[in-house]
Design a protein around this motif. Structure first.
Motif, PDB file in Angstrom:
ATOM      1  N   ASP A  64       0.842  -1.197   0.000  1.00  0.00           N
ATOM      2  CA  ASP A  64       0.000   0.000   0.000  1.00  0.00           C
ATOM      3  C   ASP A  64       0.876   1.245   0.000  1.00  0.00           C
ATOM      4  N   TYR A  65       0.421   2.260  -0.692  1.00  0.00           N
ATOM      5  CA  TYR A  65       1.185   3.508  -0.695  1.00  0.00           C
ATOM      6  C   TYR A  65       0.289   4.668  -1.098  1.00  0.00           C
ATOM      7  N   GLU A  66       0.757   5.868  -0.805  1.00  0.00           N
ATOM      8  CA  GLU A  66       0.169   7.110  -1.296  1.00  0.00           C
ATOM      9  C   GLU A  66       1.289   7.961  -1.873  1.00  0.00           C
ATOM     10  N   GLY A  67       1.043   8.565  -3.003  1.00  0.00           N
ATOM     11  CA  GLY A  67       2.066   9.395  -3.627  1.00  0.00           C
ATOM     12  C   GLY A  67       1.442  10.467  -4.483  1.00  0.00           C
ATOM     13  N   GLY A  68       2.241  11.451  -4.840  1.00  0.00           N
ATOM     14  CA  GLY A  68       1.725  12.517  -5.677  1.00  0.00           C
ATOM     15  C   GLY A  68       2.755  13.589  -5.931  1.00  0.00           C
ATOM     16  N   PHE A  69       2.337  14.652  -6.569  1.00  0.00           N
ATOM     17  CA  PHE A  69       3.238  15.771  -6.838  1.00  0.00           C
ATOM     18  C   PHE A  69       2.415  17.053  -6.926  1.00  0.00           C
ATOM     19  N   ILE A  70       3.100  18.169  -6.766  1.00  0.00           N
ATOM     20  CA  ILE A  70       2.492  19.491  -6.919  1.00  0.00           C
ATOM     21  C   ILE A  70       3.417  20.336  -7.788  1.00  0.00           C
ATOM     22  N   LEU A  71       2.862  20.931  -8.814  1.00  0.00           N
ATOM     23  CA  LEU A  71       3.601  21.839  -9.686  1.00  0.00           C
ATOM     24  C   LEU A  71       2.858  23.167  -9.682  1.00  0.00           C
ATOM     25  N   LYS A  72       3.527  24.229  -9.286  1.00  0.00           N
ATOM     26  CA  LYS A  72       2.844  25.512  -9.152  1.00  0.00           C
ATOM     27  C   LYS A  72       3.645  26.619  -9.832  1.00  0.00           C
ATOM     28  N   GLY A  73       2.965  27.332 -10.705  1.00  0.00           N
ATOM     29  CA  GLY A  73       3.557  28.519 -11.308  1.00  0.00           C
ATOM     30  C   GLY A  73       4.645  28.257 -12.328  1.00  0.00           C
ATOM     31  N   LEU A  74       4.512  27.174 -13.117  1.00  0.00           N
ATOM     32  CA  LEU A  74       5.461  26.931 -14.201  1.00  0.00           C
ATOM     33  C   LEU A  74       5.096  27.852 -15.367  1.00  0.00           C
ATOM     34  N   VAL A  75       6.004  28.752 -15.720  1.00  0.00           N
ATOM     35  CA  VAL A  75       5.706  29.789 -16.711  1.00  0.00           C
ATOM     36  C   VAL A  75       6.458  29.525 -18.009  1.00  0.00           C
ATOM     37  N   PHE A  76       5.713  29.531 -19.117  1.00  0.00           N
ATOM     38  CA  PHE A  76       6.308  29.474 -20.447  1.00  0.00           C
ATOM     39  C   PHE A  76       6.225  30.885 -21.026  1.00  0.00           C
ATOM     40  N   ASP A  77       7.328  31.601 -20.945  1.00  0.00           N
ATOM     41  CA  ASP A  77       7.393  32.981 -21.429  1.00  0.00           C
ATOM     42  C   ASP A  77       8.170  32.973 -22.739  1.00  0.00           C
ATOM     43  N   LEU A  78       7.447  32.878 -23.844  1.00  0.00           N
ATOM     44  CA  LEU A  78       8.075  32.726 -25.150  1.00  0.00           C
ATOM     45  C   LEU A  78       8.513  34.075 -25.701  1.00  0.00           C
ATOM     46  N   ASN A  79       9.529  34.036 -26.510  1.00  0.00           N
ATOM     47  CA  ASN A  79      10.132  35.242 -27.071  1.00  0.00           C
ATOM     48  C   ASN A  79       9.120  36.022 -27.908  1.00  0.00           C
ATOM     49  N   PRO A  80       8.729  37.220 -27.466  1.00  0.00           N
ATOM     50  CA  PRO A  80       7.724  38.003 -28.221  1.00  0.00           C
ATOM     51  C   PRO A  80       8.255  38.528 -29.549  1.00  0.00           C
ATOM     52  N   ASN A  81       9.578  38.481 -29.745  1.00  0.00           N
ATOM     53  CA  ASN A  81      10.166  38.993 -30.980  1.00  0.00           C
ATOM     54  C   ASN A  81      10.345  37.919 -32.046  1.00  0.00           C
ATOM     55  N   ASP A  82       9.999  36.677 -31.710  1.00  0.00           N
ATOM     56  CA  ASP A  82      10.125  35.587 -32.671  1.00  0.00           C
ATOM     57  C   ASP A  82       8.971  35.674 -33.670  1.00  0.00           C
ATOM     58  N   PRO A  83       9.259  35.909 -34.972  1.00  0.00           N
ATOM     59  CA  PRO A  83       8.167  36.062 -35.957  1.00  0.00           C
ATOM     60  C   PRO A  83       7.301  34.816 -36.078  1.00  0.00           C
ATOM     61  N   GLU A  84       7.855  33.630 -35.793  1.00  0.00           N
ATOM     62  CA  GLU A  84       7.076  32.401 -35.902  1.00  0.00           C
ATOM     63  C   GLU A  84       6.031  32.292 -34.793  1.00  0.00           C
TER      64      GLU A  84
END
Length: 218
Positions: A5-25
């Motif tokens: 028997d076990y209990e497990g888990g994870f918490i991920l908070k505030g992972l930010v993807f700040d992409l380059n605003p100057n990239d034309p693509e």
């Protein structure tokens, strides 16, 4: 070997993807974010699993959450069981080296050792639905209600032969399409039979709704 028997888990908070605003693509992507009042994609996520031995089965409850801040939030809850013999068979089977036919036969037999007690999937809209509808309004020259009615009419035509399904699915879909908010799909089989036995009872889509206890609500 028996998994304790076990209990497990994870918490991920505030992972930010700040992409380059100057990239034309990425220009169109940034324009989309800007229209929703966002500058980046921020992710919050968590999951917890409770695993228990229950006689000849493993009983596992899992709750998970994924939020794209300002866009939407997805929650999944599952309560399932699997025979220990079935789990050991999966664990010992080498899917990479075995013949694909043998792998397919094994996967198809797993339904005899897998049990669903309850599964629920919930989506809470935070702005993505509004953006999609706004984009559709501009391209189709129709307002949100008109677009929603068109989608619902198509669904009704497909479900015309199954009035019970139509009456249970269309109202919550209509509320979600026209107002946003949340929509919840759940499965709760009426009997504790293995999945393969449940499928054996299905002849029509209405049977599937009844046997698996499928519900859609807001």
């Amino acid at each position: 070997d028996i998994i304790p028997d076990y209990e497990g888990g994870f918490i991920l908070k505030g992972l930010v993807f700040d992409l380059n605003p100057n990239d034309p693509e990425l220009r169109e992507f940034h324009q989309m974010l800007s229209q929703m009042g966002l500058q980046d994609i921020t992710i919050n996520a968590n999951a917890i699993t409770n695993h228990r031995n229950k006689g000849d089965r493993y009983h596992q409850k899992t709750s998970s959450n994924l939020e794209l801040v300002g866009l939407g939030e997805l929650e999944i809850y599952s309560d399932v069981e699997i025979l220990k013999t079935t789990f050991n068979m999966i664990d010992q089977f080498n899917f990479e080296d075995e013949d694909p036919t043998q792998s397919l036969m094994l996967m198809s037999s797993l339904g005899g050792g897998f049990f669903i007690n309850y599964i629920e999937v919930m989506y809470q809209d935070q702005g993505l639905m509004g953006f999609v509808m706004n984009a559709a309004e501009q391209s189709m020259l129709m307002d949100r209600n008109q677009i929603s009615d068109m989608v619902l009419d198509l669904m009704s035509i497909q479900l015309m032969a199954y009035p019970d399904i139509n009456s249970s699915l269309i109202p919550p879909m209509e509320r979600f399409l026209k107002r946003g908010g949340r929509i919840v799909a759940s499965v709760e089989p009426r009997s504790s039979l293995p999945v393969i036995s449940l499928f054996a009872q299905i002849q029509t889509p209405e049977d599937a709704i009844r046997v698996f206890g499928f519900k859609l609500r807001n």
